[in-house]
Motif scaffolding. Structure first.
Motif, mmCIF file in Angstrom:
data_model
loop_
_atom_site.group_PDB
_atom_site.id
_atom_site.type_symbol
_atom_site.label_atom_id
_atom_site.label_comp_id
_atom_site.label_asym_id
_atom_site.label_seq_id
_atom_site.Cartn_x
_atom_site.Cartn_y
_atom_site.Cartn_z
ATOM 1 N N VAL A 70 1.003 -1.079 0.148
ATOM 2 C CA VAL A 70 -0.165 -0.009 0.033
ATOM 3 C C VAL A 70 0.747 1.212 -0.027
ATOM 4 O O VAL A 70 0.554 2.561 -0.252
ATOM 5 C CB VAL A 70 -0.816 0.184 1.194
ATOM 6 N N LEU A 71 1.999 1.058 0.328
ATOM 7 C CA LEU A 71 3.001 2.198 0.296
ATOM 8 C C LEU A 71 3.537 2.732 -0.936
ATOM 9 O O LEU A 71 4.265 2.043 -1.386
ATOM 10 C CB LEU A 71 4.169 1.993 1.435
ATOM 11 N N LEU A 72 3.066 3.914 -1.544
ATOM 12 C CA LEU A 72 3.642 4.466 -2.736
ATOM 13 C C LEU A 72 4.210 5.804 -2.405
ATOM 14 O O LEU A 72 5.260 5.930 -3.378
ATOM 15 C CB LEU A 72 2.171 4.436 -3.414
ATOM 16 N N PHE A 77 5.480 7.224 3.640
ATOM 17 C CA PHE A 77 6.561 6.589 4.438
ATOM 18 C C PHE A 77 6.911 7.809 5.205
ATOM 19 O O PHE A 77 7.263 7.190 6.558
ATOM 20 C CB PHE A 77 7.848 6.583 3.411
ATOM 21 N N TYR A 78 6.204 8.770 5.404
ATOM 22 C CA TYR A 78 6.459 9.783 6.227
ATOM 23 C C TYR A 78 5.345 9.437 7.268
ATOM 24 O O TYR A 78 5.521 9.342 8.669
ATOM 25 C CB TYR A 78 6.252 11.282 6.016
ATOM 26 N N ILE A 98 16.741 2.488 12.702
ATOM 27 C CA ILE A 98 15.454 1.994 12.017
ATOM 28 C C ILE A 98 15.727 1.153 10.802
ATOM 29 O O ILE A 98 16.631 1.746 9.911
ATOM 30 C CB ILE A 98 14.337 3.043 11.688
ATOM 31 N N PHE A 99 15.311 0.188 10.646
ATOM 32 C CA PHE A 99 15.536 -0.635 9.223
ATOM 33 C C PHE A 99 14.408 -0.231 8.331
ATOM 34 O O PHE A 99 13.590 -0.304 8.594
ATOM 35 C CB PHE A 99 15.621 -2.191 9.351
ATOM 36 N N PHE A 100 14.906 -0.092 7.039
ATOM 37 C CA PHE A 100 14.070 -0.414 5.902
ATOM 38 C C PHE A 100 14.635 -1.075 4.768
ATOM 39 O O PHE A 100 15.561 -1.577 4.750
ATOM 40 C CB PHE A 100 13.684 1.120 5.374
ATOM 41 N N GLY A 118 10.659 10.092 2.718
ATOM 42 C CA GLY A 118 9.421 10.055 3.824
ATOM 43 C C GLY A 118 10.024 9.846 5.183
ATOM 44 O O GLY A 118 9.660 10.468 6.137
ATOM 45 N N ILE A 119 10.865 8.861 4.961
ATOM 46 C CA ILE A 119 11.479 8.382 6.204
ATOM 47 C C ILE A 119 12.157 9.383 7.072
ATOM 48 O O ILE A 119 12.115 9.598 8.106
ATOM 49 C CB ILE A 119 12.361 6.900 6.357
#
Ligand code: ADE
Ligand code: ZN
Length: 339
Positions: A70-72, A77-78, A98-100, A118-119
């Motif tokens: 769902v993350l686009l 991401f924010y 934080i891992f991504f 965003g992160i």
């Protein structure tokens, strides 16, 4: 509230093993899915939660990779990262690493810049508005090949100042750390620190490889190191941190119940262990629920909880002065709340 719960809630701590995509709560998943016109294969939040029963790591990963689709947009991401920061700042997490999983997004056509943008923006707001300190670790998906990881490293180079380390996650069995020797060598030459999931489901030999071949600064999970006495000795002597995730281990069948969780044995063997949440939206608890669960199951004392929180700062990628300042804050808290 129980005195031990209150003590844990107020305890200053760092979180060092947290997949940001694993903080996507069902409510937010549906909200973002609606916003982006992406259908989920579940009718409701309740239906989704009911599917969170996993026999092993792969069962979980199948749902995790489905959910994160769902993350686009940068805003997605924010919002994801901001929701996590708000939650854990209430849990007295003073610092988080934080891992991504960039490949889980770039593989669907979402640009690397959108994800990191965003992160990163949420982390800046987290520092300013919540006073929370944070670092980012980029993980390679080990079920993909090394060439794919190399390409991902290329994409990360313009964002070097925002990413402290590279990591390795996803399906462990059949994907040993040495499959990624070259990309880790290159990442370290580029100035990244290294971590790797090892010994979650995989054998002690994978933990050796993480240490000897990938030259990690921390081992994520590491549970299976206990099968190898020489390895335990080595990890203890070198003060190699292990980022342990008790509720994750329970939900993925790595341990049969929390009373048989190896955390106590790890502490007794003088390993530098920390307590973390891994994928809290899927495993039933953020970092404080993990502390609480092991405290209860293993009968940990306030002194032992203090030791775990202290380890979390020591094992972090903060500089020595920052570590000292956080530990001083922890010491003041414990002096006030010892009884
Ligand atoms: N990706 C997200 N959570 C993970 C875990 N616990 N192990 C391996 N890969 C993961
Ligand atoms: Zn993990």
């Amino acid at each position: 509230m129980n005195a031990m719960t209150t003590f844990i809630e107020g305890l200053p701590k760092a979180e060092l093993h947290l997949h940001i995509e694993g903080t996507l709560e069902p409510g937010l998943m549906f909200e973002i899915g609606r916003r982006n016109a992406i259908d989920l294969p579940f009718a409701s939040v309740e239906g989704l939660r009911a599917a969170y029963r996993f026999r092993n790591l792969q069962d979980f990963l199948d749902i995790y990779y489905r959910g994160l689709q769902v993350l686009l947009t940068e805003r997605d991401f924010y919002d994801l990262t901001w929701a996590y920061l708000e939650k854990v700042s209430k849990q007295n997490v003073l610092h988080t690493e934080i891992f991504f999983d960039p490949q889980a997004h770039t593989g669907r056509g979402v640009p690397f810049a959108t994800v990191i943008g965003g992160i990163h923006r949420a982390l800046l707001d987290g520092r300013e508005k919540l006073g929370i300190s944070a670092k980012i670790i980029m993980c390679f998906l080990r079920h993909l090949d090394q060439d794919d990881a190399m390409e991902t490293l290329d994409q990360a180079l313009p964002y070097k100042d925002r990413i402290v380390a590279v990591g390795l996650d996803s399906t462990e069995t059949g994907h040993p750390p040495d499959k990624f020797k070259d990309v880790f060598d290159r990442a370290r030459r580029e100035g990244f620190l290294a971590v790797a999931h090892a010994g979650e489901e995989g054998p002690a030999a994978y933990v050796w490889q993480a240490v000897d071949v990938l030259h990690v600064a921390r081992v994520d999970h590491g549970n299976r190191c206990l099968d190898d006495e020489a390895l335990v000795g080595h990890l203890a002597r070198t003060r190699m941190p292990l980022t342990v995730c008790p509720l994750s281990n329970l939900k993925l069948g790595v341990v049969k119940d929390l009373k048989s969780h190896p955390l106590r044995e790890m502490m007794e063997k003088d390993l530098l262990v920390t307590v973390n949440s891994d994928d809290p939206a899927y495993f039933g608890g953020y970092v404080n629920e993990n502390y609480r669960a092991v405290q209860q199951a293993l009968g940990l004392t306030k002194g032992q909880l203090y030791g775990l929180a202290r380890n979390s700062f020591r094992a972090s990628f903060l500089g020595p002065l920052e570590k000292e300042a956080f530990i001083a804050r922890l010491d003041r808290y414990v002096a006030r709340n010892r009884a």
